[in-house]
Scaffold this motif. Structure first.
Motif, mmCIF file in Angstrom:
data_model
loop_
_atom_site.group_PDB
_atom_site.id
_atom_site.type_symbol
_atom_site.label_atom_id
_atom_site.label_comp_id
_atom_site.label_asym_id
_atom_site.label_seq_id
_atom_site.Cartn_x
_atom_site.Cartn_y
_atom_site.Cartn_z
ATOM 1 N N VAL A 86 7.268 17.731 -16.445
ATOM 2 C CA VAL A 86 6.101 17.988 -15.591
ATOM 3 C C VAL A 86 5.019 18.703 -16.396
ATOM 4 C CG1 VAL A 86 5.283 19.268 -13.587
ATOM 5 C CG2 VAL A 86 7.413 17.981 -13.444
ATOM 6 N N GLY A 87 5.437 19.698 -17.175
ATOM 7 C CA GLY A 87 4.475 20.410 -18.005
ATOM 8 C C GLY A 87 3.847 19.503 -19.055
ATOM 9 N N MET A 88 4.661 18.678 -19.693
ATOM 10 C CA MET A 88 4.118 17.786 -20.718
ATOM 11 C C MET A 88 3.245 16.704 -20.109
ATOM 12 S SD MET A 88 7.174 17.345 -23.492
ATOM 13 C CE MET A 88 8.421 17.084 -22.237
ATOM 14 N N SER A 89 3.605 16.206 -18.915
ATOM 15 C CA SER A 89 2.756 15.224 -18.246
ATOM 16 C C SER A 89 1.393 15.824 -17.917
ATOM 17 C CB SER A 89 3.434 14.733 -16.965
ATOM 18 O OG SER A 89 4.659 14.092 -17.257
ATOM 19 N N SER A 90 1.417 17.068 -17.456
ATOM 20 C CA SER A 90 0.147 17.732 -17.144
ATOM 21 C C SER A 90 -0.692 17.907 -18.405
ATOM 22 C CB SER A 90 0.421 19.092 -16.497
ATOM 23 O OG SER A 90 1.213 18.947 -15.328
ATOM 24 N N LEU A 91 -0.028 18.294 -19.501
ATOM 25 C CA LEU A 91 -0.756 18.463 -20.754
ATOM 26 C C LEU A 91 -1.300 17.129 -21.252
ATOM 27 C CD1 LEU A 91 -1.560 20.497 -22.920
ATOM 28 C CD2 LEU A 91 0.634 20.079 -24.050
ATOM 29 N N SER A 92 -0.513 16.076 -21.108
ATOM 30 C CA SER A 92 -0.981 14.751 -21.518
ATOM 31 C C SER A 92 -2.185 14.315 -20.694
ATOM 32 C CB SER A 92 0.150 13.727 -21.374
ATOM 33 O OG SER A 92 1.230 14.039 -22.212
ATOM 34 N N LEU A 93 -2.129 14.568 -19.390
ATOM 35 C CA LEU A 93 -3.265 14.219 -18.532
ATOM 36 C C LEU A 93 -4.517 14.983 -18.944
ATOM 37 C CD1 LEU A 93 -1.575 14.040 -15.003
ATOM 38 C CD2 LEU A 93 -2.527 12.137 -16.324
ATOM 39 N N LEU A 94 -4.336 16.264 -19.296
ATOM 40 C CA LEU A 94 -5.490 17.064 -19.727
ATOM 41 C C LEU A 94 -6.087 16.492 -21.008
ATOM 42 C CD1 LEU A 94 -7.309 19.552 -19.497
ATOM 43 C CD2 LEU A 94 -5.545 20.852 -20.728
ATOM 44 N N VAL A 95 -5.234 16.164 -21.968
ATOM 45 C CA VAL A 95 -5.722 15.607 -23.235
ATOM 46 C C VAL A 95 -6.398 14.261 -23.004
ATOM 47 C CG1 VAL A 95 -5.028 14.760 -25.501
ATOM 48 C CG2 VAL A 95 -4.025 16.859 -24.599
ATOM 49 N N LEU A 96 -5.794 13.406 -22.173
ATOM 50 C CA LEU A 96 -6.395 12.110 -21.873
ATOM 51 C C LEU A 96 -7.710 12.267 -21.117
ATOM 52 C CD1 LEU A 96 -3.231 10.041 -20.880
ATOM 53 C CD2 LEU A 96 -4.586 9.833 -22.972
ATOM 54 N N GLY A 97 -7.769 13.280 -20.234
ATOM 55 C CA GLY A 97 -9.021 13.539 -19.522
ATOM 56 C C GLY A 97 -10.127 13.941 -20.471
ATOM 57 N N LEU A 98 -9.825 14.816 -21.426
ATOM 58 C CA LEU A 98 -10.826 15.199 -22.419
ATOM 59 C C LEU A 98 -11.255 13.999 -23.254
ATOM 60 C CD1 LEU A 98 -9.348 18.622 -23.637
ATOM 61 C CD2 LEU A 98 -11.343 18.256 -22.169
ATOM 62 N N LEU A 99 -10.276 13.131 -23.589
ATOM 63 C CA LEU A 99 -10.608 11.935 -24.354
ATOM 64 C C LEU A 99 -11.527 11.012 -23.549
ATOM 65 C CD1 LEU A 99 -10.176 10.245 -26.909
ATOM 66 C CD2 LEU A 99 -8.144 9.249 -25.821
ATOM 67 N N ALA A 100 -11.215 10.848 -22.268
ATOM 68 C CA ALA A 100 -12.060 10.003 -21.415
ATOM 69 C C ALA A 100 -13.457 10.609 -21.272
ATOM 70 C CB ALA A 100 -11.412 9.825 -20.048
ATOM 71 N N TYR A 101 -13.522 11.919 -21.128
ATOM 72 C CA TYR A 101 -14.825 12.580 -21.018
ATOM 73 C C TYR A 101 -15.628 12.417 -22.310
ATOM 74 C CZ TYR A 101 -18.287 16.217 -20.203
ATOM 75 O OH TYR A 101 -19.462 16.902 -20.048
ATOM 76 N N GLY A 102 -14.926 12.509 -23.452
ATOM 77 C CA GLY A 102 -15.620 12.309 -24.722
ATOM 78 C C GLY A 102 -16.156 10.897 -24.867
ATOM 79 N N VAL A 103 -15.355 9.880 -24.448
ATOM 80 C CA VAL A 103 -15.830 8.499 -24.510
ATOM 81 C C VAL A 103 -17.031 8.308 -23.595
ATOM 82 C CG1 VAL A 103 -15.196 6.109 -24.009
ATOM 83 C CG2 VAL A 103 -13.575 7.606 -25.187
ATOM 84 N N PHE A 104 -16.953 8.909 -22.392
ATOM 85 C CA PHE A 104 -18.088 8.822 -21.469
ATOM 86 C C PHE A 104 -19.337 9.449 -22.092
ATOM 87 C CE2 PHE A 104 -20.603 11.008 -18.200
ATOM 88 C CZ PHE A 104 -21.046 9.917 -17.474
ATOM 89 N N GLY A 105 -19.165 10.588 -22.752
ATOM 90 C CA GLY A 105 -20.305 11.241 -23.393
ATOM 91 C C GLY A 105 -20.914 10.386 -24.483
ATOM 92 N N VAL A 106 -20.062 9.685 -25.264
ATOM 93 C CA VAL A 106 -20.574 8.809 -26.318
ATOM 94 C C VAL A 106 -21.392 7.677 -25.709
ATOM 95 C CG1 VAL A 106 -19.889 7.144 -28.083
ATOM 96 C CG2 VAL A 106 -18.775 9.381 -27.984
ATOM 97 N N VAL A 107 -20.873 7.084 -24.613
ATOM 98 C CA VAL A 107 -21.563 5.942 -23.991
ATOM 99 C C VAL A 107 -22.917 6.356 -23.460
ATOM 100 C CG1 VAL A 107 -21.466 4.278 -22.104
ATOM 101 C CG2 VAL A 107 -19.426 4.710 -23.502
ATOM 102 N N VAL A 108 -22.964 7.441 -22.695
ATOM 103 C CA VAL A 108 -24.242 7.827 -22.089
ATOM 104 C C VAL A 108 -25.223 8.351 -23.139
ATOM 105 C CG1 VAL A 108 -23.170 8.292 -19.868
ATOM 106 C CG2 VAL A 108 -23.394 10.148 -21.531
ATOM 107 N N SER A 109 -24.688 8.969 -24.204
ATOM 108 C CA SER A 109 -25.582 9.443 -25.268
ATOM 109 C C SER A 109 -26.227 8.272 -26.000
ATOM 110 C CB SER A 109 -24.817 10.329 -26.251
ATOM 111 O OG SER A 109 -24.328 11.486 -25.604
ATOM 112 N N LEU A 110 -25.437 7.225 -26.277
ATOM 113 C CA LEU A 110 -26.004 6.040 -26.914
ATOM 114 C C LEU A 110 -27.014 5.356 -26.007
ATOM 115 C CD1 LEU A 110 -22.852 4.476 -28.661
ATOM 116 C CD2 LEU A 110 -24.805 5.634 -29.744
ATOM 117 N N ALA A 111 -26.716 5.331 -24.705
ATOM 118 C CA ALA A 111 -27.670 4.727 -23.770
ATOM 119 C C ALA A 111 -28.967 5.519 -23.735
ATOM 120 C CB ALA A 111 -27.049 4.643 -22.379
ATOM 121 N N SER A 112 -28.847 6.844 -23.793
ATOM 122 C CA SER A 112 -30.053 7.680 -23.773
ATOM 123 C C SER A 112 -30.865 7.500 -25.048
ATOM 124 C CB SER A 112 -29.654 9.146 -23.600
ATOM 125 O OG SER A 112 -30.771 9.991 -23.654
ATOM 126 N N TRP A 113 -30.164 7.312 -26.170
ATOM 127 C CA TRP A 113 -30.876 7.187 -27.442
ATOM 128 C C TRP A 113 -31.475 5.784 -27.625
ATOM 129 C CZ3 TRP A 113 -28.434 5.080 -32.254
ATOM 130 C CH2 TRP A 113 -29.284 5.139 -33.339
#
Length: 391
Positions: A86-113
């Motif tokens: 349960v602890g590792m699943s939660s940690l994995s979800l957190l890491v994947l969430g940060l990764l998804a947020y980073g990908v989202f940031g790359v997409v919107v930043s490129l669109a803005s530029w």
């Protein structure tokens, strides 16, 4: 324990994929962890818990290069493993969430530029878009953050592998117990094969060599009769005939010592009676077994008694010996433990030494699931007791 096939060699990408798959089962891990803790008093976990743990076993074997030794799954193991999961699943979800947020940031930043879209995840430049210089500055920062995020996911995978190895692999005591069991089975199989080979040798001696020796004796006697009485050749042939008869007798004795044929056809009692009647030291047999024993038990008892009486004749200096064979419970013919006692009034001092007969007897008794004890103080008497299960 039934070990699973060896896992293929894992790469960092496989480890990260395995960690990401482990995050998907977070709801099932949480539910089964609670269920396993509630039912921790049971010897075996419920079906849903076993199914989830089995899925994680296969995932760890496939992605983490973990070798599943097939340790039995107990409720305690399942609850401890899933609680950590349960602890590792939660940690994995957190890491994947940060990764998804980073990908989202790359997409919107490129669109803005590129398209001058007023969307950005950076509050400092909100409303003004991103310039080329901003993008140049953000690229190394994003690469570093991506690397750290992926290494975090890789670390979760390694932690997942450690958890599987800690709670789903057999403990040291379980490994030792399994090795002892395997060695015991191997030794029993080896003794069974040895007994079968002795039986084959006895049949070859009886049906082959012995028959040829008998035929040789008959031919010598015929030649002696043809040579005529009183001639030198007749005397030599007469001597050859006596030697042939002695050869047949010796072959019969050797074949009987290798493995008596009557052991299979008539059982242990007549074989032991014949054995004690041929010993150099006068020996009495006390037989109190009203039922036929299993073949493996009869074979073990025969070789134990034969070797013990051989030691009595060679080393004890005894004037007499006694062999007692009885069930552990004389009032119950169905008792599944039998006891064999070989005693003599010799000088004592017998002790099992590696490579000697008594040590071999102890090994044979242990391979049959029994035990051998020796009481032989200096000055005597000597008492060897063997207990064997008959079930």
């Amino acid at each position: 324990m039934n070990p699973a096939p060896a896992a293929p060699h894992s790469t960092p990408a496989r480890v990260m994929w395995g960690a990401a798959l482990g995050a998907v089962t977070w709801p099932a891990d949480l539910f089964c962890a609670v269920l396993a803790l509630v039912t921790a008093g049971r010897p075996a976990p419920p079906g849903p818990v076993r199914a989830v743990v089995a899925w994680h076993r296969r995932r760890a074997v496939r992605f983490f290069d973990w070798s599943d030794d097939g340790a039995p799954l107990t409720s305690w193991r399942a609850s401890a493993y899933l609680a950590l999961r349960v602890g590792m699943s939660s940690l994995s979800l957190l890491v994947l969430g940060l990764l998804a947020y980073g990908v989202f940031g790359v997409v919107v930043s490129l669109a803005s530029w590129l398209f001058d879209v007023r969307l950005t995840v950076d509050a400092a430049v909100q409303g003004d878009g991103l310039s080329t210089w901003d993008v140049i500055v953000l690229v190394p920062i994003g690469a570093i953050l991506l690397y750290l995020d992926l290494m975090g996911l890789f670390g979760v995978g390694l932690l997942d592998r450690w958890t599987a190895a800690r709670w789903l692999s057999p403990s040291r005591s379980e490994r030792l117990a399994a090795q002892v069991e395997e060695l015991t089975v191997s030794r029993a199989d080896l003794l069974s094969a040895l007994d079968a080979e002795r039986g084959r040798i006895e049949r070859d001696l009886h049906d082959g060599v012995q028959q040829r020796a008998v035929a040789l004796g008959l031919l010598v006697n015929r030649a002696r009769r043809l040579a005529g009485p009183g001639s030198a050749g007749s005397l030599l042939l007469e001597q050859a005939g006596r030697e042939a008869e002695q050869l047949v007798t010796d072959l019969r004795d050797v074949a009987w010592r290798v493995r008596p044929t009557t052991l299979d056809t008539h059982g242990l009692e007549p074989v032991l009676r014949q054995l004690v009647s041929h010993t150099a030291v006068p020996t009495a047999l006390d037989w109190a077994v009203p039922v036929r024993l299993p073949a493996a038990v009869e074979t073990t008892v025969y070789y134990v008694v034969a070797e013990a009486l051989t030691n009595v004749a060679r080393h004890s200096g005894a004037a007499g010996a006694r062999v007692a064979v009885r069930l552990a419970d004389d009032t119950n013919p169905e008792a599944d433990i039998m006891r064999v006692v070989i005693s003599d009034d010799g000088g004592g001092g017998a002790a099992p030494r590696p490579g000697h007969g008594l040590a071999g007897l102890a090994g044979r008794a242990a391979a049959a699931g029994g035990a051998l004890t020796i009481e032989s103080p200096v000055g005597g008497p000597t008492r060897i007791e063997v207990t064997l299960p008959c079930a």
